[in-house]
Design a protein around this motif. Structure first.
Motif, PDB file in Angstrom:
ATOM      1  N   ASP A 151     116.222  53.177  -8.330  1.00  0.00           N
ATOM      2  CA  ASP A 151     114.792  53.415  -8.460  1.00  0.00           C
ATOM      3  C   ASP A 151     114.562  54.547  -9.458  1.00  0.00           C
ATOM      4  O   ASP A 151     115.409  55.424  -9.631  1.00  0.00           O
ATOM      5  CB  ASP A 151     114.178  53.805  -7.115  1.00  0.00           C
ATOM      6  CG  ASP A 151     114.230  52.685  -6.098  1.00  0.00           C
ATOM      7  OD1 ASP A 151     114.364  51.514  -6.513  1.00  0.00           O
ATOM      8  OD2 ASP A 151     114.150  52.979  -4.887  1.00  0.00           O
ATOM      9  N   THR A 154     115.239  57.919  -8.045  1.00  0.00           N
ATOM     10  CA  THR A 154     116.553  58.099  -7.422  1.00  0.00           C
ATOM     11  C   THR A 154     117.528  58.513  -8.519  1.00  0.00           C
ATOM     12  O   THR A 154     117.596  57.881  -9.572  1.00  0.00           O
ATOM     13  CB  THR A 154     117.031  56.812  -6.751  1.00  0.00           C
ATOM     14  OG1 THR A 154     116.148  56.467  -5.688  1.00  0.00           O
ATOM     15  CG2 THR A 154     118.444  56.974  -6.182  1.00  0.00           C
ATOM     16  N   THR A 209     106.558  47.139  -2.500  1.00  0.00           N
ATOM     17  CA  THR A 209     107.064  47.769  -1.292  1.00  0.00           C
ATOM     18  C   THR A 209     107.851  46.733  -0.499  1.00  0.00           C
ATOM     19  O   THR A 209     107.769  45.527  -0.765  1.00  0.00           O
ATOM     20  CB  THR A 209     105.926  48.323  -0.404  1.00  0.00           C
ATOM     21  OG1 THR A 209     105.030  47.252  -0.068  1.00  0.00           O
ATOM     22  CG2 THR A 209     105.178  49.427  -1.122  1.00  0.00           C
ATOM     23  N   THR A 245     116.225  46.044  -2.974  1.00  0.00           N
ATOM     24  CA  THR A 245     115.154  46.928  -3.399  1.00  0.00           C
ATOM     25  C   THR A 245     114.734  47.885  -2.285  1.00  0.00           C
ATOM     26  O   THR A 245     114.407  47.442  -1.178  1.00  0.00           O
ATOM     27  CB  THR A 245     113.935  46.098  -3.850  1.00  0.00           C
ATOM     28  OG1 THR A 245     114.321  45.226  -4.908  1.00  0.00           O
ATOM     29  CG2 THR A 245     112.806  47.006  -4.328  1.00  0.00           C
ATOM     30  N   HIS A 246     114.754  49.181  -2.571  1.00  0.00           N
ATOM     31  CA  HIS A 246     114.296  50.231  -1.648  1.00  0.00           C
ATOM     32  C   HIS A 246     115.016  50.180  -0.297  1.00  0.00           C
ATOM     33  O   HIS A 246     114.505  50.687   0.702  1.00  0.00           O
ATOM     34  CB  HIS A 246     112.781  50.107  -1.398  1.00  0.00           C
ATOM     35  CG  HIS A 246     111.949  50.279  -2.621  1.00  0.00           C
ATOM     36  ND1 HIS A 246     110.577  50.167  -2.609  1.00  0.00           N
ATOM     37  CD2 HIS A 246     112.283  50.550  -3.920  1.00  0.00           C
ATOM     38  CE1 HIS A 246     110.089  50.347  -3.837  1.00  0.00           C
ATOM     39  NE2 HIS A 246     111.125  50.578  -4.637  1.00  0.00           N
ATOM     40  N   ARG A 249     115.722  53.620   1.577  1.00  0.00           N
ATOM     41  CA  ARG A 249     114.451  54.275   1.893  1.00  0.00           C
ATOM     42  C   ARG A 249     113.733  53.572   3.051  1.00  0.00           C
ATOM     43  O   ARG A 249     113.282  54.214   4.007  1.00  0.00           O
ATOM     44  CB  ARG A 249     113.575  54.299   0.650  1.00  0.00           C
ATOM     45  CG  ARG A 249     114.164  55.098  -0.482  1.00  0.00           C
ATOM     46  CD  ARG A 249     113.483  54.797  -1.817  1.00  0.00           C
ATOM     47  NE  ARG A 249     112.059  55.180  -1.791  1.00  0.00           N
ATOM     48  CZ  ARG A 249     111.207  54.892  -2.772  1.00  0.00           C
ATOM     49  NH1 ARG A 249     111.637  54.221  -3.846  1.00  0.00           N
ATOM     50  NH2 ARG A 249     109.948  55.279  -2.691  1.00  0.00           N
ATOM     51  N   ASP A 262     109.758  61.122   0.060  1.00  0.00           N
ATOM     52  CA  ASP A 262     109.451  59.724  -0.257  1.00  0.00           C
ATOM     53  C   ASP A 262     107.954  59.464  -0.086  1.00  0.00           C
ATOM     54  O   ASP A 262     107.417  59.503   1.018  1.00  0.00           O
ATOM     55  CB  ASP A 262     110.255  58.794   0.653  1.00  0.00           C
ATOM     56  CG  ASP A 262     110.247  57.351   0.167  1.00  0.00           C
ATOM     57  OD1 ASP A 262     109.302  56.971  -0.550  1.00  0.00           O
ATOM     58  OD2 ASP A 262     111.186  56.612   0.513  1.00  0.00           O
ATOM     59  N   LYS A 264     106.364  56.608  -0.615  1.00  0.00           N
ATOM     60  CA  LYS A 264     106.039  55.260  -0.142  1.00  0.00           C
ATOM     61  C   LYS A 264     106.363  55.058   1.326  1.00  0.00           C
ATOM     62  O   LYS A 264     105.605  54.403   2.048  1.00  0.00           O
ATOM     63  CB  LYS A 264     106.793  54.206  -0.971  1.00  0.00           C
ATOM     64  CG  LYS A 264     106.195  53.965  -2.336  1.00  0.00           C
ATOM     65  CD  LYS A 264     106.783  52.728  -2.982  1.00  0.00           C
ATOM     66  CE  LYS A 264     106.060  52.433  -4.301  1.00  0.00           C
ATOM     67  NZ  LYS A 264     106.568  51.214  -4.958  1.00  0.00           N
ATOM     68  N   TYR A 265     107.499  55.552   1.765  1.00  0.00           N
ATOM     69  CA  TYR A 265     107.959  55.274   3.121  1.00  0.00           C
ATOM     70  C   TYR A 265     108.075  56.534   3.976  1.00  0.00           C
ATOM     71  O   TYR A 265     108.490  56.464   5.130  1.00  0.00           O
ATOM     72  CB  TYR A 265     109.320  54.563   3.077  1.00  0.00           C
ATOM     73  CG  TYR A 265     109.338  53.321   2.207  1.00  0.00           C
ATOM     74  CD1 TYR A 265     108.814  52.120   2.662  1.00  0.00           C
ATOM     75  CD2 TYR A 265     109.862  53.364   0.916  1.00  0.00           C
ATOM     76  CE1 TYR A 265     108.823  50.987   1.862  1.00  0.00           C
ATOM     77  CE2 TYR A 265     109.876  52.233   0.106  1.00  0.00           C
ATOM     78  CZ  TYR A 265     109.359  51.056   0.583  1.00  0.00           C
ATOM     79  OH  TYR A 265     109.356  49.928  -0.217  1.00  0.00           O
TER      80      TYR A 265
END
Length: 336
Positions: A151, A154, A209, A245-246, A249, A262, A264-265
């Motif tokens: 990402d 990352t 997401t 993906t992700h 996370r 983070d 998003k999460y």
């Protein structure tokens, strides 16, 4: 007349495919006409275009420079659209004729997301051009690229294929999961025991997401090992068994341990407290280590070897300044 000697990066493909790469603006009909008239020959003989090339083959183009130039893209193959001021000095961890390992900083894309983006791929190609590992001419026929993606925010180890055999070998290792990948992250909550997580991941393409559940979607597997902890924070070493993906996370967030920083999460209140104290503005997730399996043949230079990427300064600052209740020595042994 132009002469092309087939290298290991071009071997194994059809003659007509290679010609299309070399003069990428020419129509297929042009190549077949030139082959039929013997204006393009393979090893001194007439060719049909279907021939599979081997290393050392000689292709001769009895064409004028004007004709070749007309059918060749004019744009730079280094870092398209990127002025020198935007280029980043790569943190090169390892290099051999087939692969390159770099420590990607947070904020750099692994691959282009838009036309004008400058990603790790462009920086790698620019580096290889500067060091003489590749030439503009060679880039017409083979373009080095990254083999694994991280990402944007990352940091850590990215493997780039410098040669076709290197790219293919790394691709096989990643596909077969024989290359072991370990990450470091700081997560909310106290974790004192190692665990292997299983789940299923579903992606929301519109919002970029993912969600993790007990069924449906793509199966994922994540293993973690706590290195140090306090009542509210744990430093984890994570073994990414499947790479989606992700995954790290979302998987850790789904069990109540979202990554620090983070957006998003993560937990906004938790993130804000550490942002004020440590200026943490993105997830603390670092691709820390890769362990290569024992190999023969291509890429045997890295057979059985382990490579580690130093953590970014902001991550090290957190590790060093935290009053760990357990694992202080383990935390301080992290490469920085």
């Amino acid at each position: 007349m132009k002469e092309i000697i087939v290298t290991k990066n071009e071997a194994g493909q059809r003659l007509d495919k290679l010609l299309k790469k070399y003069m990428n603006n020419a129509p297929d009909s042009f190549f077949y006409k030139m082959l039929r008239k013997k204006n393009i020959v393979l090893n001194g003989k007439k060719a049909a275009g279907r021939e599979k090339l081997t290393e050392g083959d000689c292709i001769k183009l009895f064409l004028s420079d004007e004709t070749i130039g007309k059918f060749t893209a004019k744009k730079s193959r280094g870092v398209p659209g990127s002025p020198p001021s935007r280029r980043t000095a790569l943190d090169v961890i390892y290099e051999d004729p087939d692969i390159l390992l770099i420590n990607k900083p947070a904020g750099m894309l692994s691959q282009k997301a838009g036309k004008d983006d400058v990603s790790a791929v462009e920086h790698v190609i620019s580096y290889l051009l500067r060091t003489g590992a590749v030439t503009e001419e060679e880039l017409r026929l083979f373009r080095p690229s990254v083999c694994n993606r991280l990402d944007r925010n990352t940091s850590g180890l990215i493997i780039a294929g410098k040669s076709l055999p290197g790219s293919q070998t790394m691709g096989e290792l990643l596909k077969n999961r024989t290359l072991q990948k370990y990450y470091l992250c700081a997560v909310k909550g106290r974790i004192t025991e190692s665990k292997r997580l299983h789940g299923f991941l579903q992606k929301d393409e519109a919002n970029n997401t993912v969600t993790v559940s007990g069924s449906g979607g793509v199966r994922i597997e994540t293993e973690y090992f706590p290195l140090a902890w306090t009542k509210e924070l744990t430093l984890l070493k994570v073994h990414l068994i499947t790479g989606k993906t992700h995954q790290i996370r979302a998987h850790l967030a789904s069990v109540g341990h979202p990554l620090l920083g983070d957006g998003k999460y993560g937990d906004p209140v938790f993130n804000e407290a550490y942002r004020k104290r440590y200026q943490i503005c993105h997830q603390l997730l670092h691709a820390y280590q890769v362990v290569f399996p024992v190999m023969e043949g291509n890429c045997r230079e890295v057979s059985g070897k382990t490579f580690t990427a130093k953590v970014p300064a902001v991550f090290w600052h957190l590790i060093k300044e935290t009053a760990w209740e357990h694992g202080t020595q383990e935390a301080l042994e992290v490469q920085h």
